[in-house]
Scaffold this active site. Structure first.
Site: not given
Lengths: 306, 306
Positions: B62-63, B65, B67, B91, B184, B189, B212, B220
């Protein structure tokens, strides 16, 4: 490259050990391992005659002939053999024998020269766990909470945590087969290491090595040196009862009573299990009989495939 | 070797992926990465212009920007770039969005061609966990049981378990630098992955990549696609409140009330912590503000260094 007969190089630091590994693997002559691997091993994919290969034998030191079998098999199958010597605090519970566990590095290194190791990795606790006990660990799940894991809560989590780290530290930094050697005496540990290697996709072949016994039948163990002469005689009830069970001379109840009746011996567990799942099964060929007992204050384990 | 502009090769199997990695790393021309690494990076030891290097970007697909920034940095710093796409069931907790989590591999692969990936590793659940859920796992300890870990019990254990496995699968089979890229936005995580890499001695450099944001300031996230237009507007209270907190316009109590007062938003936590320990501290420069909230049924997280 040191010859098998020479003294192994002892490394205290992780970086020093990894550099020595890279050096030995890079310098390893392009030859088959010291002795040819058997056709059976090759057909099982357990050994390949590549230009370089690395065998790791993880130990807690206090070495004996049982370790000798592990190191000699590693020597047969690999161009470079490393042995780790580390008494891992994570796998000892409160009140266990972490403090008094024998630390005999000097004589261990002499033995390892005879067994044929190239490198000895003997880190301090501070080198392995520089920030104190690790926050992130390996957990062994249901298979680690039964039998020895029930008697020693956290033991297998601690053991897997250090084995995982040792495997990551030792993994060859150059293309080379990588094998790690574990004794079948620690049957539950061996099963859990196999599961971890599969579950974590660790790039290593786990090689099991059969139990080595003294002439009287007692399985070799670093903890046997805790036993006085009378305890040593009492401890023989463990292998004798396993053999009687395997021969069908005793049923499980009678076998347990025989161990508990022995002077100075307190049975922890005697079970017959499926060797892949540790689930109790009826005694039958291929099943695994596992025993743990205290002899005096010394906890001993042993096992036998029926 | 596929050029950054070409379509990446998609591998479904672990063995296929590892063979492709070895092929690409062996075939990588002896050149510096696509773009020169900055002098700052080199001085920080974060990038080396070796003959071959591998960057891994672990994702759940589900990429977007965000990523894109991860993959483009990996592209700058490495000769070979691999992206994993795996929605990891371990998870997700009961009642979470594992079933409805967006799975968009076809468009992901199109985006990854633009971002410059060479290889996509997109295993099935059965390929990653062939025996069902793994018995041996990674456990994240205290750092994984607070904040998002308190709201999502087991989440970080599951995330670390798969990241450890992905790192083991992807670790270069030939001498090469190895870097893994994490955003970040998932601050807890990222901290835990860093701890795991240190505690496990994993042979990888962890590279953090800044958050981002869309033009309106929303971080995002693959989960933003769950939001309708009104929820999307409500969600902006998260970055706005973090900025107000950083500017000293609100204290922590007022900031929490502001988020809770927003229509359709239910605050999970808003805290200011030491970024290395996650222990709450007074707001001060260098401290990390972390927020988690439900917007409708969608759980969103964000953070900002004060």
């Amino acid at each position: 490259m040191s010859t098998p007969a020479g003294a192994p190089r002892v490394c205290r630091g992780i970086d020093e050990f990894r550099a020595a590994l890279a050096d030995r693997l890079g310098a390893a002559p392009e030859r088959a391992p010291q002795e040819q691997t058997s056709r059976q091993q090759v057909s099982q994919g357990q050994a390949s005659p590549g230009p370089a290969s690395l065998g790791l034998v993880p130990t807690m030191g206090a070495l004996h002939e049982g370790h000798g079998h592990l190191v000699r098999l590693a020597r047969q199958e690999n161009t470079v053999v490393a042995v780790s010597v580390f008494v891992n605090p994570l796998q000892f519970g409160p009140g266990e024998d972490f403090e008094r566990y024998p630390r005999t590095l000097e004589s261990d290194v002499e033995l390892l020269a005879r067994f044929g190791a190239d490198l000895v990795f003997a880190p301090s606790v501070a080198e392995m766990y520089p920030g104190g006990e690790p926050l992130v660990r390996v957990t062994s799940g249901r298979l680690g909470s039964v039998l020895d894991g029930a008697s020693r809560p956290g033991h297998f989590d601690g053991a897997l945590t250090v084995v995982n780290k040792l495997l990551n530290i030792t993994a060859p930094p150059v293309p080379a087969a990588f094998r790690a050697y574990f004794g079948e005496k620690d049957a539950q540990q061996l099963l859990l290491v196999r599961r971890m290697v599969a579950d974590f996709a660790l790039p290593v072949d786990v090689r099991p090595v059969p139990i080595v016994r003294d002439d009287d039948g007692l399985a070799l163990s670093s903890r046997n040196r805790y036993l006085d002469a009378a305890q040593r005689r009492s401890a023989l009830v463990l292998p004798r009862t396993l053999r009687a069970l395997a021969a069908g001379e005793l049923d499980l109840g009678a076998a347990r009573r025989r161990i508990d009746a022995e002077d100075g011996v307190r049975l922890d567990h005697l079970v017959v299990v499926d060797p892949r799942t540790l689930v109790p099964v009826e005694p039958a060929p291929g099943a695994l009989a596992l025993v743990a007992a205290h002899v005096g204050s010394t906890r001993l384990i042993d096992n036998l495939v029926l």
